[in-house]
Design a protein around this motif. Structure first.
Motif, PDB file in Angstrom:
ATOM      1  N   ASN B   8       6.604 -55.099 -31.954  1.00  0.00           N
ATOM      2  CA  ASN B   8       5.840 -53.882 -32.169  1.00  0.00           C
ATOM      3  C   ASN B   8       4.399 -53.982 -31.629  1.00  0.00           C
ATOM      4  O   ASN B   8       3.448 -53.663 -32.329  1.00  0.00           O
ATOM      5  CB  ASN B   8       5.819 -53.611 -33.676  1.00  0.00           C
ATOM      6  N   ILE B   9       4.281 -54.418 -30.396  1.00  0.00           N
ATOM      7  CA  ILE B   9       2.920 -54.621 -29.884  1.00  0.00           C
ATOM      8  C   ILE B   9       2.355 -53.362 -29.222  1.00  0.00           C
ATOM      9  O   ILE B   9       3.100 -52.515 -28.725  1.00  0.00           O
ATOM     10  CB  ILE B   9       2.822 -55.783 -28.868  1.00  0.00           C
ATOM     11  N   THR B  10       1.052 -53.271 -29.257  1.00  0.00           N
ATOM     12  CA  THR B  10       0.340 -52.234 -28.520  1.00  0.00           C
ATOM     13  C   THR B  10      -0.704 -52.925 -27.660  1.00  0.00           C
ATOM     14  O   THR B  10      -1.371 -53.852 -28.119  1.00  0.00           O
ATOM     15  CB  THR B  10      -0.330 -51.242 -29.481  1.00  0.00           C
ATOM     16  N   LYS B  11      -0.759 -52.494 -26.409  1.00  0.00           N
ATOM     17  CA  LYS B  11      -1.757 -53.061 -25.494  1.00  0.00           C
ATOM     18  C   LYS B  11      -2.357 -51.930 -24.679  1.00  0.00           C
ATOM     19  O   LYS B  11      -1.646 -51.176 -24.021  1.00  0.00           O
ATOM     20  CB  LYS B  11      -1.092 -54.084 -24.563  1.00  0.00           C
ATOM     21  N   LEU B  16      -6.326 -46.364 -21.572  1.00  0.00           N
ATOM     22  CA  LEU B  16      -4.968 -46.388 -21.035  1.00  0.00           C
ATOM     23  C   LEU B  16      -4.070 -47.280 -21.897  1.00  0.00           C
ATOM     24  O   LEU B  16      -4.193 -48.495 -21.892  1.00  0.00           O
ATOM     25  CB  LEU B  16      -4.997 -46.912 -19.598  1.00  0.00           C
ATOM     26  N   VAL B  17      -3.190 -46.630 -22.658  1.00  0.00           N
ATOM     27  CA  VAL B  17      -2.254 -47.406 -23.483  1.00  0.00           C
ATOM     28  C   VAL B  17      -1.074 -47.796 -22.602  1.00  0.00           C
ATOM     29  O   VAL B  17      -0.335 -46.935 -22.128  1.00  0.00           O
ATOM     30  CB  VAL B  17      -1.774 -46.585 -24.693  1.00  0.00           C
ATOM     31  N   VAL B  18      -0.934 -49.082 -22.359  1.00  0.00           N
ATOM     32  CA  VAL B  18       0.110 -49.533 -21.440  1.00  0.00           C
ATOM     33  C   VAL B  18       1.412 -49.822 -22.194  1.00  0.00           C
ATOM     34  O   VAL B  18       2.490 -49.382 -21.809  1.00  0.00           O
ATOM     35  CB  VAL B  18      -0.347 -50.783 -20.657  1.00  0.00           C
ATOM     36  N   LEU B  19       1.310 -50.565 -23.273  1.00  0.00           N
ATOM     37  CA  LEU B  19       2.495 -50.840 -24.096  1.00  0.00           C
ATOM     38  C   LEU B  19       2.231 -50.261 -25.478  1.00  0.00           C
ATOM     39  O   LEU B  19       1.186 -50.533 -26.075  1.00  0.00           O
ATOM     40  CB  LEU B  19       2.746 -52.350 -24.202  1.00  0.00           C
ATOM     41  N   GLY B  41       3.864 -51.398 -16.973  1.00  0.00           N
ATOM     42  CA  GLY B  41       3.473 -52.443 -17.917  1.00  0.00           C
ATOM     43  C   GLY B  41       4.322 -53.700 -17.865  1.00  0.00           C
ATOM     44  O   GLY B  41       4.295 -54.510 -18.791  1.00  0.00           O
ATOM     45  N   LYS B  42       5.052 -53.901 -16.777  1.00  0.00           N
ATOM     46  CA  LYS B  42       5.888 -55.096 -16.673  1.00  0.00           C
ATOM     47  C   LYS B  42       5.031 -56.363 -16.615  1.00  0.00           C
ATOM     48  O   LYS B  42       5.265 -57.322 -17.360  1.00  0.00           O
ATOM     49  CB  LYS B  42       6.784 -55.009 -15.422  1.00  0.00           C
ATOM     50  N   SER B  43       4.031 -56.332 -15.727  1.00  0.00           N
ATOM     51  CA  SER B  43       3.145 -57.497 -15.635  1.00  0.00           C
ATOM     52  C   SER B  43       2.396 -57.694 -16.944  1.00  0.00           C
ATOM     53  O   SER B  43       2.231 -58.819 -17.416  1.00  0.00           O
ATOM     54  CB  SER B  43       2.115 -57.312 -14.525  1.00  0.00           C
ATOM     55  N   THR B  44       1.936 -56.588 -17.498  1.00  0.00           N
ATOM     56  CA  THR B  44       1.190 -56.666 -18.748  1.00  0.00           C
ATOM     57  C   THR B  44       2.027 -57.339 -19.835  1.00  0.00           C
ATOM     58  O   THR B  44       1.527 -58.186 -20.574  1.00  0.00           O
ATOM     59  CB  THR B  44       0.749 -55.254 -19.180  1.00  0.00           C
ATOM     60  N   LEU B  45       3.306 -56.988 -19.902  1.00  0.00           N
ATOM     61  CA  LEU B  45       4.186 -57.605 -20.901  1.00  0.00           C
ATOM     62  C   LEU B  45       4.242 -59.118 -20.717  1.00  0.00           C
ATOM     63  O   LEU B  45       4.037 -59.881 -21.669  1.00  0.00           O
ATOM     64  CB  LEU B  45       5.601 -57.001 -20.797  1.00  0.00           C
ATOM     65  N   THR B  54      -4.831 -60.212 -24.297  1.00  0.00           N
ATOM     66  CA  THR B  54      -4.742 -60.172 -25.760  1.00  0.00           C
ATOM     67  C   THR B  54      -4.127 -58.845 -26.178  1.00  0.00           C
ATOM     68  O   THR B  54      -4.384 -57.813 -25.553  1.00  0.00           O
ATOM     69  CB  THR B  54      -6.139 -60.285 -26.390  1.00  0.00           C
ATOM     70  N   ILE B  55      -3.311 -58.895 -27.226  1.00  0.00           N
ATOM     71  CA  ILE B  55      -2.673 -57.659 -27.678  1.00  0.00           C
ATOM     72  C   ILE B  55      -3.539 -56.989 -28.744  1.00  0.00           C
ATOM     73  O   ILE B  55      -4.293 -57.653 -29.450  1.00  0.00           O
ATOM     74  CB  ILE B  55      -1.252 -57.931 -28.232  1.00  0.00           C
TER      75      ILE B  55
END
Ligand SMILES: Nc1ncnc2c1ncn2[C@@H]1O[C@H](COP(=O)(O)OP(=O)(O)OP(=O)(O)O)[C@@H](O)[C@H]1O
Ligand SMILES: [Mg+2]
Lengths: 220, 244
Positions: B8-11, B16-19, B41-45, B54-55
């Motif tokens: 349940n992460i948010t980044k 800009l909310v990516v995840l 958001g693949k790289s971000t993940l 950091t998440i």
């Protein structure tokens, strides 16, 4: 015969040698101390904390943006008046040149660290290095290579500006030239010799810097 | 327990909310291919998993270790090796030193042992003759193969590969992809972000399709390339487009 032509006595040659010794001594000591100051200040400039990173600027900017002669006079003539600190000319010269070198060196260190791409840091982190280990093992060796040629160039420059210490009555190479000129009345010859001597020290070093620069250039 | 649990992460980057409330688990086996349009958001993940980003909320556990705790990052990064899109060898070191420096400095492995392993890995990636080359004497594909070997030097439990061939020309990508297939056959656990569909189809045991920072589809390889592809028009179009 050669000496006669120059109308220089043995004593004058000895005087010149001593003066070269003074120039080299002042320069070497102050670039050594200046390098140490520069490394410390330069690394503080790289701090992630913006306020901490800005602190060295209080020292760096005034010294980079004022004439060295003024800095010398301030130390030598100014300090005794305001702080009651009396320095002999040699100490004043070394202190001023060290601080001056340190200011310029900090900037070299700071920009060399900044020149290492962020991806180099990330590659190190991704392998498990912490910030210190990353810097120590991966970043610093690269910084050092970038730094060496520009450090040599700075050292050469400091050797040359060390001639300003002649203005606070220290008998360095330039001052010796001045004294001998007054005695022999042959300014072209004497300053010619002084010129050649500075050149003979600086030129090989600047060639070395150029060669190192080519050798250590990375394209990341 | 899954090896990597994304809970349940948010980044976000600024506004800009990516995840957003993103969850997914990765088991300790097989190859997961992560597909999706650019900017989803693949790289971000991947970067969140090994703590390079950091998440903002939620948690990621790698082998039970939370990325939120700074002291875990070293272990997490050792467990999850990562190779990036850009080739990043350390330019002041030759190939061998690139490989051995981290196991020696971080894991405290004896140098000769590290060198042995480096040679084995260089053999595996077909570059044993480049032992003492510098990065600028190597092609992009060779550099990337060395970066893979360098990541394997830490004996990671999983490899995170982020579009490692997209900066390479086709011939060089083929070399690199072959190495990845070899590693997959050896049973190395991998999370692979790629745009190489035929490669994904050959190698994936599981396919994850992301869009706008959430999981659109999470299936086995066969299912993805048959049922899912036929049922989901956007995925079908995505695969179509990428082929050209
Ligand atoms: N450091 C950052 N600062 C600001 N925005 C970022 C940063 N990193 C990524 N982004 C943005 O976050 C979004 C997701 O980026 P990400 O790189 O994860 O996408 P991606 O799915 O890997 O795309 P691609 O297929 O193009 O590599 C993009 O809109 C990107 O511009
Ligand atoms: Mg990406």
């Amino acid at each position: 015969m050669f000496e006669q032509y120059l109308s220089l006595t043995h004593y004058d040659i000895f005087f010149f040698l001593k003066a070269i010794g003074m120039t080299l001594w002042i320069t070497l000591v102050s670039i050594t101390i200046g390098t140490l100051i520069g490394i410390v200040m330069g690394l503080i400039r790289c701090s992630k904390n913006r306020i901490v990173a800005a602190i060295p600027l209080i020292y760096i900017e005034p010294l980079r943006n004022s004439p060295l002669v003024t800095q010398l006079f301030l130390t030598y003539y100014g300090l005794p008046v305001v702080a009651n600190i009396v320095l002999d000319a040699e100490a004043a010269a070394i202190i001023t040149l060290s601080l001056n070198t340190g200011a310029f060196f900090s900037v070299l260190v700071h920009s060399a660290v900044k020149a290492i791409p962020k991806l180099q840091w990330e590659a190190g982190f991704a392998l498990g290095h912490n910030r210190y280990s990353n810097f120590r093992n991966i970043i610093a060796p690269q910084v050092l290579r970038l730094l060496i040629p520009s450090a040599i160039t700075l050292y050469i420059n400091q050797l040359q500006v060390s001639s300003f210490v002649s203005l606070i009555s220290l008998i360095d190479l330039t001052k010796a030239g001045h004294i001998l000129t007054l005695r022999t009345m042959r300014p072209f010859l004497i300053y010619g010799i002084v010129f050649v001597l500075y050149f003979a020290i600086s030129y090989p070093l600047s060639k070395l810097a150029q060669r190192l620069e080519k050798k250590v250039a990375f394209n990341f | 327990m899954a090896m990597i649990e994304v809970r349940n992460i948010t980044k976000a980057f600024g506004n800009l909310v990516v995840l957003k409330n993103f969850s997914v688990d990765f088991d300790q086996s097989g190859v997961t291919v992560i597909l999706g349009p650019s900017g989803t958001g693949k790289s971000t993940l991947l970067r969140c998993i090994n703590g390079l980003e950091t998440i903002d909320s939620g948690d990621i556990l790698v082998d039970g270790l939370s990325v939120r705790e700074k002291k875990n990052l070293k272990d997490i990064r050792i467990k999850c090796g990562m190779v990036f899109q850009q080739t990043i060898l350390f330019p002041h070191l030759d190939v061998l030193e690139n490989l051995v420096i981290s196991p020696i400095k971080i894991l405290g492995r004896p140098r000769n042992e590290a060198i042995e392993q480096a040679k084995e890995l260089l053999n595996k990636v077909g570059l044993i003759d480049k032992l003492h080359s510098k990065h600028n004497e190597l092609s992009g594909g060779e550099q990337q193969r060395i970066a893979i070997a360098r990541a394997m030097m830490m004996n990671p439990k999983a490899l995170l590969l982020d579009e490692i061939t997209s900066a390479l020309d086709p011939e060089m990508s083929t070399e690199v992809l072959k190495i990845i297939e070899k590693l997959a056959q050896d049973g190395v656990v991998m999370l692979i972000v790629t745009h190489e569909i035929p490669f994904a189809r050959r190698i994936a045991s599981r396919v994850l399709f992301l869009e706008y920072g959430s999981v659109v589809s999470d299936t086995s390889n066969e299912e993805f390339f048959t049922t899912v592809k036929e049922d989901n028009e956007r995925i079908a179009r995505f695969i179509q487009n990428i082929h050209h």
